[in-house]
Motif scaffolding. Structure first.
Motif, PDB file in Angstrom:
ATOM      1  N   GLU A 289       6.958   3.898   8.746  1.00  0.00           N
ATOM      2  CA  GLU A 289       5.577   3.421   8.740  1.00  0.00           C
ATOM      3  C   GLU A 289       5.381   1.911   8.696  1.00  0.00           C
ATOM      4  O   GLU A 289       4.312   1.427   9.061  1.00  0.00           O
ATOM      5  CB  GLU A 289       4.833   4.025   7.542  1.00  0.00           C
ATOM      6  CG  GLU A 289       4.763   5.546   7.597  1.00  0.00           C
ATOM      7  CD  GLU A 289       4.116   6.146   6.363  1.00  0.00           C
ATOM      8  OE1 GLU A 289       3.219   5.496   5.770  1.00  0.00           O
ATOM      9  OE2 GLU A 289       4.512   7.265   5.986  1.00  0.00           O
ATOM     10  N   ILE A 290       6.355   1.170   8.254  1.00  0.00           N
ATOM     11  CA  ILE A 290       6.160  -0.275   8.115  1.00  0.00           C
ATOM     12  C   ILE A 290       6.590  -0.965   9.414  1.00  0.00           C
ATOM     13  O   ILE A 290       7.710  -0.754   9.901  1.00  0.00           O
ATOM     14  CB  ILE A 290       6.953  -0.826   6.904  1.00  0.00           C
ATOM     15  CG1 ILE A 290       6.517  -0.103   5.632  1.00  0.00           C
ATOM     16  CG2 ILE A 290       6.746  -2.341   6.767  1.00  0.00           C
ATOM     17  CD1 ILE A 290       5.035  -0.187   5.318  1.00  0.00           C
TER      18      ILE A 290
ATOM     19  N   ARG B 190       9.706   6.765   4.410  1.00  0.00           N
ATOM     20  CA  ARG B 190       8.364   6.288   4.776  1.00  0.00           C
ATOM     21  C   ARG B 190       8.386   4.820   5.190  1.00  0.00           C
ATOM     22  O   ARG B 190       7.710   4.449   6.154  1.00  0.00           O
ATOM     23  CB  ARG B 190       7.376   6.486   3.625  1.00  0.00           C
ATOM     24  CG  ARG B 190       6.935   7.927   3.471  1.00  0.00           C
ATOM     25  CD  ARG B 190       5.748   8.053   2.547  1.00  0.00           C
ATOM     26  NE  ARG B 190       4.565   7.403   3.108  1.00  0.00           N
ATOM     27  CZ  ARG B 190       3.451   7.147   2.422  1.00  0.00           C
ATOM     28  NH1 ARG B 190       3.360   7.491   1.148  1.00  0.00           N
ATOM     29  NH2 ARG B 190       2.428   6.564   3.005  1.00  0.00           N
TER      30      ARG B 190
ATOM     31  N   GLU C 225       0.829  -1.214   0.000  1.00  0.00           N
ATOM     32  CA  GLU C 225       0.000   0.000   0.000  1.00  0.00           C
ATOM     33  C   GLU C 225       0.859   1.259   0.000  1.00  0.00           C
ATOM     34  O   GLU C 225       0.558   2.226  -0.697  1.00  0.00           O
ATOM     35  CB  GLU C 225      -0.945   0.005   1.203  1.00  0.00           C
ATOM     36  CG  GLU C 225      -2.051  -1.023   1.091  1.00  0.00           C
ATOM     37  CD  GLU C 225      -2.917  -1.105   2.339  1.00  0.00           C
ATOM     38  OE1 GLU C 225      -2.673  -0.350   3.323  1.00  0.00           O
ATOM     39  OE2 GLU C 225      -3.846  -1.938   2.343  1.00  0.00           O
ATOM     40  N   LEU C 226       1.927   1.249   0.784  1.00  0.00           N
ATOM     41  CA  LEU C 226       2.812   2.415   0.853  1.00  0.00           C
ATOM     42  C   LEU C 226       3.486   2.659  -0.494  1.00  0.00           C
ATOM     43  O   LEU C 226       3.526   3.796  -0.972  1.00  0.00           O
ATOM     44  CB  LEU C 226       3.854   2.195   1.946  1.00  0.00           C
ATOM     45  CG  LEU C 226       4.780   3.355   2.256  1.00  0.00           C
ATOM     46  CD1 LEU C 226       5.197   3.314   3.715  1.00  0.00           C
ATOM     47  CD2 LEU C 226       6.009   3.359   1.387  1.00  0.00           C
TER      48      LEU C 226
ATOM     49  N   ASP D 258       0.946   4.013  -2.870  1.00  0.00           N
ATOM     50  CA  ASP D 258       0.602   5.398  -2.538  1.00  0.00           C
ATOM     51  C   ASP D 258       1.693   6.355  -3.006  1.00  0.00           C
ATOM     52  O   ASP D 258       1.406   7.395  -3.608  1.00  0.00           O
ATOM     53  CB  ASP D 258       0.398   5.523  -1.018  1.00  0.00           C
ATOM     54  CG  ASP D 258       0.064   6.942  -0.594  1.00  0.00           C
ATOM     55  OD1 ASP D 258      -0.977   7.468  -1.040  1.00  0.00           O
ATOM     56  OD2 ASP D 258       0.857   7.535   0.171  1.00  0.00           O
ATOM     57  N   GLU D 259       2.943   6.017  -2.735  1.00  0.00           N
ATOM     58  CA  GLU D 259       4.051   6.893  -3.141  1.00  0.00           C
ATOM     59  C   GLU D 259       4.146   6.956  -4.665  1.00  0.00           C
ATOM     60  O   GLU D 259       4.434   8.008  -5.221  1.00  0.00           O
ATOM     61  CB  GLU D 259       5.341   6.365  -2.557  1.00  0.00           C
ATOM     62  CG  GLU D 259       6.228   7.230  -1.746  1.00  0.00           C
ATOM     63  CD  GLU D 259       5.876   8.644  -1.418  1.00  0.00           C
ATOM     64  OE1 GLU D 259       6.294   9.544  -2.172  1.00  0.00           O
ATOM     65  OE2 GLU D 259       5.251   8.912  -0.403  1.00  0.00           O
TER      66      GLU D 259
END
Length: 137
Positions: free
Chosen positions: A118-119, A114, A63-64, A67-68
């Motif tokens: 975030e992970i 990120r 997902e990250l 998104d990026e």
């Protein structure tokens, strides 16, 4: 655009697969980041690391990266290794492809920052003096 390449796995990272995931004829620049296990941290000698991941880490990384990629309009890919790693092993390989190098460098920096923030992947450092510590908890 297809789903970006994103992997969390115990197997050694296939750098060629990460890079191939971003290749395109439109790209004039491909930046590949290798996060490798070093032999020191904070002045202490490190002999090995163990990475542990939350069961949702794979989904969250996908997902990250998506998104990026959507935000930047660039082709991005990332793979993070978990399990027991030795000095010199790659823990994180990420790639960004863009028409120009400045965009690719900026995108890879955002992506890596990120991922680290975030992970839910944590590392345990094993020091030469037989002590250890968890990082990122």
């Amino acid at each position: 655009m297809t789903q970006p390449y994103a992997r969390v796995d115990e197997q050694p990272i296939d750098e060629a697969a990460v890079r191939a995931a971003v290749d395109s004829p439109e790209s004039g620049a491909v930046v590949v980041f290798h996060g490798v296990i070093r032999n020191h941290d904070g002045g202490a000698a490190v002999r090995a690391l163990d990475y542990s991941a939350h069961p949702e880490a794979q989904r969250l990384l996908a997902e990250l990266v998506a998104d990026e990629a959507a935000r930047s309009g660039l082709r991005l890919a990332a793979a993070h290794r978990v399990g027991a790693l030795r000095i010199g092993d790659a823990a994180l390989v990420a790639a960004a492809a863009a028409a120009h190098r400045a965009e690719a460098f900026a995108a890879i920096e955002r992506l890596v920052e990120r991922i680290k923030a975030e992970i839910p992947i944590w590392k345990r450092q094993h020091f030469a003096d037989d002590t250890s510590e968890w990082v990122g908890l």
